[in-house]
Design a protein around this motif. Structure first.
Motif, short mmCIF file in Angstrom:
data_model
loop_
_atom_site.label_atom_id
_atom_site.label_comp_id
_atom_site.label_asym_id
_atom_site.label_seq_id
_atom_site.Cartn_x
_atom_site.Cartn_y
_atom_site.Cartn_z
N GLY A 92 0.82 -1.19 0.00
CA GLY A 92 0.00 0.00 0.00
C GLY A 92 0.86 1.24 0.00
O GLY A 92 1.89 1.30 0.66
N LYS A 93 0.43 2.24 -0.72
CA LYS A 93 1.22 3.44 -0.89
C LYS A 93 1.34 4.24 0.39
O LYS A 93 2.40 4.77 0.71
N ASP A 94 0.26 4.33 1.17
CA ASP A 94 0.25 5.18 2.36
C ASP A 94 0.24 4.37 3.64
O ASP A 94 -0.17 4.87 4.67
N GLN A 95 0.69 3.13 3.58
CA GLN A 95 0.63 2.28 4.75
C GLN A 95 2.03 1.88 5.19
O GLN A 95 2.94 1.76 4.38
N ILE A 96 2.19 1.66 6.50
CA ILE A 96 3.49 1.39 7.08
C ILE A 96 3.70 -0.11 7.18
O ILE A 96 2.90 -0.82 7.77
N PRO A 97 4.79 -0.65 6.62
CA PRO A 97 5.06 -2.08 6.72
C PRO A 97 5.18 -2.51 8.17
O PRO A 97 5.59 -1.75 9.04
N LYS A 98 4.83 -3.76 8.41
CA LYS A 98 4.82 -4.28 9.78
C LYS A 98 6.21 -4.28 10.39
O LYS A 98 6.38 -3.93 11.56
N ALA A 99 7.23 -4.69 9.62
CA ALA A 99 8.59 -4.72 10.14
C ALA A 99 9.08 -3.33 10.51
O ALA A 99 9.76 -3.13 11.51
N ARG A 100 8.75 -2.34 9.68
CA ARG A 100 9.14 -0.96 9.98
C ARG A 100 8.44 -0.46 11.24
O ARG A 100 9.02 0.27 12.04
N MET A 101 7.20 -0.85 11.42
CA MET A 101 6.47 -0.46 12.62
C MET A 101 7.09 -1.07 13.87
O MET A 101 7.17 -0.45 14.93
N LYS A 102 7.56 -2.31 13.75
CA LYS A 102 8.20 -2.97 14.88
C LYS A 102 9.49 -2.24 15.28
O LYS A 102 9.76 -2.04 16.47
N THR A 103 10.28 -1.83 14.29
CA THR A 103 11.49 -1.08 14.57
C THR A 103 11.17 0.26 15.20
O THR A 103 11.87 0.73 16.10
N LEU A 104 10.09 0.90 14.75
CA LEU A 104 9.67 2.16 15.33
C LEU A 104 9.33 2.01 16.81
O LEU A 104 9.73 2.82 17.64
N LYS A 105 8.59 0.94 17.14
CA LYS A 105 8.26 0.71 18.55
C LYS A 105 9.51 0.53 19.39
O LYS A 105 9.60 1.03 20.52
N MET A 106 10.49 -0.20 18.85
CA MET A 106 11.73 -0.43 19.60
C MET A 106 12.45 0.89 19.88
O MET A 106 12.91 1.13 21.01
N THR A 107 12.56 1.76 18.88
CA THR A 107 13.27 3.02 19.08
C THR A 107 12.53 3.94 20.03
O THR A 107 13.16 4.67 20.81
N ILE A 108 11.20 3.92 20.01
CA ILE A 108 10.44 4.74 20.95
C ILE A 108 10.71 4.30 22.38
O ILE A 108 10.89 5.12 23.29
#
Length: 375
Positions: free
Chosen positions: A245-261
């Motif tokens: 999807g063009k405007d959707q965040i991949p699951k793996a990228r979201m997981k990395t985002l949670k880790m950095t937060i």
């Protein structure tokens, strides 16, 4: 306190910087200081082992399968934590035990410089990690340049840490107390006026804490705002975390985002109380006489706890790191079993090979996901 190397990096209660009230009394190795040393040594052992494990996993283990632009970030964060671990913690423990300074003028300057360098590098690398996540989520089309961009930002972070810590080489020196056989590493006499020392302290407070906090807050506020907007736009209440999807965040990228937060949150939680106490002390030095000694010790140890949190968080969110640890533990169990049972080396090697093969198959299944590296 002898454990405070720099007026900028260790704002709490340095009785040797000329602000203590008369009559002067030499500090002693109190019960609170003994507890601080014991806690620091425990943190040192755990932080050294865990951050070395992260660094080895990223460089030579399964962590090498992370996205190419993420590996330097994780390796740099572990390296900054290791500088804190091998410079700040042992020195703080030894200095509290000896109470006064015995290492001479050159070591006083060098170690004060290294401490501030370690604290700046840890904070600035978190800023780089936040900026990387900001670009990955808000500008995903720029991901092709992420590797080069991250390397440049890391170079700037390490260089700024060196430059900002360099004044310590000129400010601190070994000073002998008048009328007493007592030598301390302190900044006494380096500033003509009290406001100059306060300005120096506040400058490093901004570079160590305020600036990183503002940048990280901006990055993650922007990211969460975009995610919230995507979730509101999704149909049938589904979350916009699909794999396409063009405007959707991949699951793996979201997981990395949670880790950095979570990593950034641990930095803020661990160091905020210590810096608040530091601001209070800089503007009202007399507070040292009314604050229990154990409060200063607890807050400094709590700040050092951040170096232990980073590898724990990384291990919680990273399958490859846990698989590397499992391999090491399996190897250790095989060696103990061989010593206990007297097994031949060949049989143990075959058992280790079978376990390593099973772990490799599991990792292969995880990495076969075409979106697992899209972080």
């Amino acid at each position: 306190m002898p454990g405070n190397l720099s007026t900028a990096a260790s704002p709490a209660a340095d009785t040797s910087n000329g602000t203590a009230a008369a009559p002067w009394e030499a500090p002693a190795f109190t019960v609170a200081a003994r507890c601080r040393v014991a806690a620091t040594l425990v943190l040192f052992v755990f932080a050294a082992a865990s951050n070395l494990a992260v660094l080895i996993s990223v460089r030579w283990g399964r962590g090498y399968r992370l996205a190419a632009h993420l590996r330097p970030l994780i390796a740099s964060l572990a390296s900054a934590d290791l500088v804190m671990t091998f410079v700040v913690m042992p020195l703080d423990a030894v200095w509290n035990i000896t109470v006064q300074w015995y290492a001479g003028d050159a070591m006083c300057k060098l170690l004060c410089f290294l401490k501030l360098f370690a604290m700046h590098s840890a904070a600035f690398i978190l800023v780089v990690v936040s900026l990387d996540r900001y670009r990955a989520i808000l500008h995903p089309l720029d991901s092709l340049d992420a590797g080069l961009r991250n390397k440049r930002m890391l170079l700037v972070a390490w260089t700024l840490s060196l430059l900002l810590a360099s004044p310590q080489l000129f400010i601190f020196r070994a000073i002998k107390a008048d009328g007493a056989d007592f030598t301390q590493c302190a900044s006494h006499g380096s500033f003509r006026h009290g406001w100059q020392e306060t300005a120096y302290n506040m400058f490093h407070f901004v570079t160590l804490y305020v600036f990183p906090l503002l940048v990280m807050t901006f990055c993650y506020t922007s990211i969460l705002t975009k995610i919230t907007g995507q979730m509101h736009k999704s149909k049938d209440g589904e979350r916009c975390l699909r794999r396409s999807g063009k405007d959707q965040i991949p699951k793996a990228r979201m997981k990395t985002l949670k880790m950095t937060i979570v990593i950034v949150s641990s930095f803020v939680i661990c160091w905020t109380p210590y810096y608040i106490l530091g601001i209070w002390y800089w503007f009202q030095p007399s507070m040292i006489q009314h604050t229990p000694e154990y409060v200063h010790h607890i807050l400094f140890v709590f700040g050092n706890l951040n170096t232990c949190c980073d590898p724990i968080i990384y291990g919680f969110y990273t399958t490859s790191f846990r698989a590397d640890l499992a391999d090491v533990m399996a190897c250790c169990r095989c060696r103990r079993r061989r010593r206990a049972d007297g097994d031949s080396p060949r049989s143990v090697d075959r058992l280790s090979a079978r376990k390593a093969g099973a772990a490799g198959e599991m990792e292969s299944d995880l990495s076969s996901n075409p979106h697992s590296g899209n972080v």
